[in-house]
Scaffold this active site. Structure first.
Site, PDB file in Angstrom:
ATOM      1  CD  GLU A  24      10.806 -20.209 -65.844  1.00 57.26           C
ATOM      2  OE1 GLU A  24      10.688 -21.421 -66.170  1.00 57.26           O
ATOM      3  OE2 GLU A  24      11.149 -19.840 -64.710  1.00 57.26           O
ATOM      4  CD  GLU A  83      10.186 -27.902 -60.008  1.00 58.75           C
ATOM      5  OE1 GLU A  83      10.243 -27.939 -61.246  1.00 58.75           O
ATOM      6  OE2 GLU A  83      11.087 -28.377 -59.287  1.00 58.75           O
ATOM      7  N   GLY A  93       6.989  -5.946 -57.608  1.00 58.45           N
ATOM      8  CA  GLY A  93       7.447  -4.743 -56.939  1.00 58.45           C
ATOM      9  C   GLY A  93       6.664  -4.402 -55.687  1.00 58.45           C
ATOM     10  CG  ASN A 124      14.414 -14.314 -64.571  1.00 56.41           C
ATOM     11  OD1 ASN A 124      14.343 -13.090 -64.476  1.00 56.41           O
ATOM     12  ND2 ASN A 124      13.435 -15.119 -64.203  1.00 56.41           N
ATOM     13  CE1 TYR A 131      14.100 -15.546 -56.409  1.00 57.01           C
ATOM     14  CE2 TYR A 131      15.408 -16.330 -58.246  1.00 57.01           C
ATOM     15  CZ  TYR A 131      14.188 -16.199 -57.626  1.00 57.01           C
ATOM     16  OH  TYR A 131      13.062 -16.705 -58.201  1.00 57.01           O
TER      17      TYR A 131
END
Length: 158
Positions: A24, A83, A93, A124, A131
């Protein structure tokens, strides 16, 4: 394979947190120590919980989910706030991320929790696509605010 973390997992959880921070682009912000993680997850009053994703063939940890309970006054029930969710790039994958989220969703259903929530960085795109493929929807009408460091101290000592 997904399993509940144990105290023996603290070193690997700590390493995965550091790897996530690197991914990140914020390695200097991950300041938690192994001792702090141990206290948060396994202390007298645990504040958080974790699950470990293991490689099916080697049994090596390849990812984790760290979460805690939240509460919805509108729904009147607890929920899970995720979190951190991280799977090492070499293991992506293979279904580990989906398996971790499936386990948390299973806990929600089993316990009557009505929400599983998390944040994702706007840049991202691989995570966002993943998601959304699971049916998760962004909450675009909400903006996260945070007090830390000097601002937190200033308000807390006013």
């Amino acid at each position: 394979m997904i399993r509940t973390a144990t105290p023996d997992d603290i070193p690997v959880i700590h390493a995965l947190v550091r790897e996530l921070a690197e991914y990140e682009k914020a390695p200097d912000e991950a300041k938690a120590t192994q001792e702090q993680l141990h206290e948060a997850l396994f202390g007298e009053r645990p504040a958080a919980y974790a699950h470990i994703a293991e490689d099916d063939e080697t049994g090596e940890p390849v990812g984790f989910a760290l979460w805690f309970l939240n509460f919805s006054t509108w729904r009147g029930t607890h929920g899970i706030y995720l979190e951190d969710l991280f799977v090492r790039p070499t293991a992506r994958g293979a279904g580990h991320g989906r398996a971790l989220l499936t386990e948390l969703a299973r806990l929600c259903v089993e316990r009557g929790y009505q929400r599983l929530e998390w944040s994702v960085l706007n840049w991202n795109e691989p995570a966002i696509g993943f998601y959304q493929s699971l049916g998760a929807a962004p909450q675009d009408e909400w903006t996260v605010y945070r007090l830390t460091d000097e601002a937190l101290t200033a308000l807390g000592t006013a």
